[in-house]
Design a protein around this motif. Structure first.
Motif, PDB file in Angstrom:
ATOM      1  N   GLN A   1       9.069 -21.041 -54.338  1.00 18.89           N
ATOM      2  CA  GLN A   1       7.734 -21.530 -54.031  1.00 18.89           C
ATOM      3  C   GLN A   1       7.829 -22.885 -53.359  1.00 18.89           C
ATOM      4  N   LEU A   2       6.982 -23.082 -52.375  1.00 23.16           N
ATOM      5  CA  LEU A   2       7.007 -24.312 -51.607  1.00 23.16           C
ATOM      6  C   LEU A   2       6.477 -25.487 -52.420  1.00 23.16           C
ATOM      7  N   PHE A   3       5.483 -25.233 -53.278  1.00 21.11           N
ATOM      8  CA  PHE A   3       4.898 -26.293 -54.081  1.00 21.11           C
ATOM      9  C   PHE A   3       5.199 -26.046 -55.558  1.00 21.11           C
ATOM     10  N   ALA A   4       4.707 -26.922 -56.401  1.00 22.52           N
ATOM     11  CA  ALA A   4       4.913 -26.748 -57.836  1.00 22.52           C
ATOM     12  C   ALA A   4       4.312 -25.421 -58.270  1.00 22.52           C
ATOM     13  N   PRO A   5       5.048 -24.605 -59.041  1.00 22.19           N
ATOM     14  CA  PRO A   5       4.546 -23.282 -59.410  1.00 22.19           C
ATOM     15  C   PRO A   5       3.294 -23.326 -60.279  1.00 22.19           C
ATOM     16  N   ASN A   6       3.182 -24.360 -61.106  1.00 20.84           N
ATOM     17  CA  ASN A   6       2.018 -24.462 -61.977  1.00 20.84           C
ATOM     18  C   ASN A   6       1.686 -25.934 -62.171  1.00 20.84           C
TER      19      ASN A   6
ATOM     20  N   PHE B   1       4.005 -16.573 -39.652  1.00 17.74           N
ATOM     21  CA  PHE B   1       4.255 -17.755 -40.468  1.00 17.74           C
ATOM     22  C   PHE B   1       3.052 -18.101 -41.346  1.00 17.74           C
ATOM     23  N   ALA B   2       1.853 -17.844 -40.848  1.00 19.25           N
ATOM     24  CA  ALA B   2       0.664 -18.095 -41.668  1.00 19.25           C
ATOM     25  C   ALA B   2       0.652 -17.191 -42.895  1.00 19.25           C
ATOM     26  N   MET B   3       0.998 -15.932 -42.737  1.00 19.42           N
ATOM     27  CA  MET B   3       1.034 -15.007 -43.867  1.00 19.42           C
ATOM     28  C   MET B   3       2.129 -15.377 -44.857  1.00 19.42           C
ATOM     29  N   LEU B   4       3.299 -15.770 -44.342  1.00 21.50           N
ATOM     30  CA  LEU B   4       4.377 -16.194 -45.238  1.00 21.50           C
ATOM     31  C   LEU B   4       3.993 -17.455 -46.002  1.00 21.50           C
ATOM     32  N   PHE B   5       3.340 -18.389 -45.311  1.00 24.60           N
ATOM     33  CA  PHE B   5       2.916 -19.622 -45.971  1.00 24.60           C
ATOM     34  C   PHE B   5       1.908 -19.325 -47.074  1.00 24.60           C
ATOM     35  N   LEU B   6       0.926 -18.486 -46.793  1.00 28.84           N
ATOM     36  CA  LEU B   6      -0.094 -18.159 -47.791  1.00 28.84           C
ATOM     37  C   LEU B   6       0.509 -17.412 -48.977  1.00 28.84           C
ATOM     38  N   SER B   7       1.579 -16.665 -48.747  1.00 26.86           N
ATOM     39  CA  SER B   7       2.186 -15.904 -49.845  1.00 26.86           C
ATOM     40  C   SER B   7       2.891 -16.796 -50.849  1.00 26.86           C
ATOM     41  N   ILE B   8       3.336 -18.005 -50.421  1.00 31.46           N
ATOM     42  CA  ILE B   8       4.051 -18.893 -51.333  1.00 31.46           C
ATOM     43  C   ILE B   8       3.227 -20.121 -51.703  1.00 31.46           C
ATOM     44  N   ALA B   9       2.067 -20.290 -51.079  1.00 25.38           N
ATOM     45  CA  ALA B   9       1.222 -21.440 -51.375  1.00 25.38           C
ATOM     46  C   ALA B   9       0.532 -21.258 -52.726  1.00 25.38           C
ATOM     47  N   PRO B  10       0.130 -22.371 -53.366  1.00 26.84           N
ATOM     48  CA  PRO B  10      -0.634 -22.264 -54.613  1.00 26.84           C
ATOM     49  C   PRO B  10      -1.925 -21.488 -54.394  1.00 26.84           C
ATOM     50  N   ALA B  11      -2.443 -20.909 -55.444  1.00 27.94           N
ATOM     51  CA  ALA B  11      -3.673 -20.122 -55.340  1.00 27.94           C
ATOM     52  C   ALA B  11      -4.816 -20.983 -54.805  1.00 27.94           C
ATOM     53  N   ASN B  12      -5.539 -20.438 -53.845  1.00 26.58           N
ATOM     54  CA  ASN B  12      -6.692 -21.138 -53.280  1.00 26.58           C
ATOM     55  C   ASN B  12      -7.735 -20.103 -52.878  1.00 26.58           C
ATOM     56  N   ALA B  13      -8.833 -20.574 -52.303  1.00 24.76           N
ATOM     57  CA  ALA B  13      -9.932 -19.663 -51.972  1.00 24.76           C
ATOM     58  C   ALA B  13      -9.496 -18.592 -50.974  1.00 24.76           C
ATOM     59  N   LEU B  14      -8.650 -18.968 -50.014  1.00 24.85           N
ATOM     60  CA  LEU B  14      -8.220 -18.018 -48.985  1.00 24.85           C
ATOM     61  C   LEU B  14      -7.301 -16.946 -49.553  1.00 24.85           C
TER      62      LEU B  14
ATOM     63  N   THR C   1      -7.013 -16.051 -52.667  1.00 24.31           N
ATOM     64  CA  THR C   1      -7.723 -15.248 -53.653  1.00 24.31           C
ATOM     65  C   THR C   1      -8.538 -14.141 -52.985  1.00 24.31           C
ATOM     66  N   LYS C   2      -9.152 -14.453 -51.842  1.00 26.07           N
ATOM     67  CA  LYS C   2      -9.999 -13.493 -51.146  1.00 26.07           C
ATOM     68  C   LYS C   2      -9.184 -12.426 -50.423  1.00 26.07           C
ATOM     69  N   TYR C   3      -8.040 -12.823 -49.832  1.00 32.38           N
ATOM     70  CA  TYR C   3      -7.248 -11.895 -49.019  1.00 32.38           C
ATOM     71  C   TYR C   3      -5.881 -11.594 -49.624  1.00 32.38           C
ATOM     72  N   GLN C   4      -5.794 -11.638 -50.950  1.00 31.97           N
ATOM     73  CA  GLN C   4      -4.510 -11.417 -51.613  1.00 31.97           C
ATOM     74  C   GLN C   4      -3.925 -10.037 -51.296  1.00 31.97           C
ATOM     75  N   LYS C   5      -4.760  -9.011 -51.269  1.00 35.24           N
ATOM     76  CA  LYS C   5      -4.286  -7.655 -50.998  1.00 35.24           C
ATOM     77  C   LYS C   5      -3.700  -7.554 -49.591  1.00 35.24           C
ATOM     78  N   GLN C   6      -4.367  -8.118 -48.593  1.00 34.18           N
ATOM     79  CA  GLN C   6      -3.873  -8.067 -47.226  1.00 34.18           C
ATOM     80  C   GLN C   6      -2.583  -8.874 -47.071  1.00 34.18           C
ATOM     81  N   ILE C   7      -2.513 -10.030 -47.743  1.00 38.14           N
ATOM     82  CA  ILE C   7      -1.310 -10.865 -47.662  1.00 38.14           C
ATOM     83  C   ILE C   7      -0.111 -10.143 -48.270  1.00 38.14           C
ATOM     84  N   ASN C   8      -0.305  -9.567 -49.456  1.00 37.92           N
ATOM     85  CA  ASN C   8       0.785  -8.843 -50.112  1.00 37.92           C
ATOM     86  C   ASN C   8       1.201  -7.618 -49.300  1.00 37.92           C
ATOM     87  N   GLY C   9       0.228  -6.966 -48.692  1.00 39.33           N
ATOM     88  CA  GLY C   9       0.547  -5.787 -47.894  1.00 39.33           C
ATOM     89  C   GLY C   9       1.405  -6.112 -46.685  1.00 39.33           C
TER      90      GLY C   9
END
Length: 220
Positions: free
Chosen positions: A73-78, A39-52, A54-62
């Motif tokens: 998207q859970l929040f406003a897209p932009n 659930f943490a990975m799914l949440f980060l995949s749809i959350a707005p861009a943040n420091a976490l 941005t740093k682990y985008q490759k691992q999250i997408n993988g």
């Protein structure tokens, strides 16, 4: 002899129960950790861009794609990247019919002040003003400023009525004959971890004077 064997069996039984309970706890802990990770990975995949992210985008997408891909998207897209400040002023006619131009009044600042430090704030005025300006902006030509269809005329009247209401037009024996609005677009700085380009400069748009008659002030 039989009593000795029975006593040993009775002693082993609680040990087996403890081992079985420990195994169940270990399995439950592993399953809980896996669920939380999922659930943490799914949440980060749809959350707005943040420091976490941005740093682990490759691992999250993988992990998420393609099996758990989401297309919402859970929040406003932009989120808004600029603060819109709406100001207005009145042109009034006194008993001598001489026109007088009033000072600029920042409606956005008023709305912000009414919300700040309020334990039960109402965003009605704030959202109304923002929506009215967005409605006006979308229904007018960006270069000539001319209204586009009936929505252009309607948005003008809507924005005019809001300005007159906020300034208390038609009260205190003052007769308004015109109203003018201007808008400042103040860029919101990007966070330190963002890769967005440099922020734009503050820009201003001053609308022409709009004529005001008795019908415009009716019911305010």
């Amino acid at each position: 002899m039989e009593n000795s064997i029975e006593s040993r069996a009775d002693a082993v039984e609680p040990v087996r129960s403890l081992h079985f309970l420990a195994a169940l706890i270990a399995i439950a802990a592993v399953l809980l950790a896996a669920v939380l990770w999922h659930f943490a990975m799914l949440f980060l995949s749809i959350a707005p861009a943040n420091a976490l992210t941005t740093k682990y985008q490759k691992q999250i997408n993988g992990y998420v794609y393609p099996e758990f891909a989401q297309y919402w998207q859970l929040f406003a897209p932009n989120p808004l990247q600029q603060k819109i400040m709406v100001e207005t002023r009145l042109l009034t006619a006194g008993s001598d019919d001489k026109p007088r131009i009033g000072p600029w009044v920042n409606l956005t600042t008023r709305d912000d002040a009414a919300i700040r430090h309020n334990p039960l704030p109402s965003h009605t005025h704030q959202n109304m003003l923002r929506s009215a300006w967005n409605f006006y902006y979308r229904s007018h030509d960006g270069k000539s400023g001319k209204p586009i269809g009936t929505n252009g005329e309607l948005s003008t009247e809507y924005l005019k009525r809001i300005g007159l209401q906020r300034l208390g037009a038609g009260t205190g024996g003052v007769r308004p004959v015109g109203i003018q609005l201007r808008v400042r677009f103040i860029p919101v700085p990007a966070p330190a971890w963002s890769k967005e380009g440099p922020e734009e400069k503050t820009r201003r748009v001053t609308l022409p004077w709009w004529q005001v008659d008795e019908a415009d002030c009716r019911g305010l």
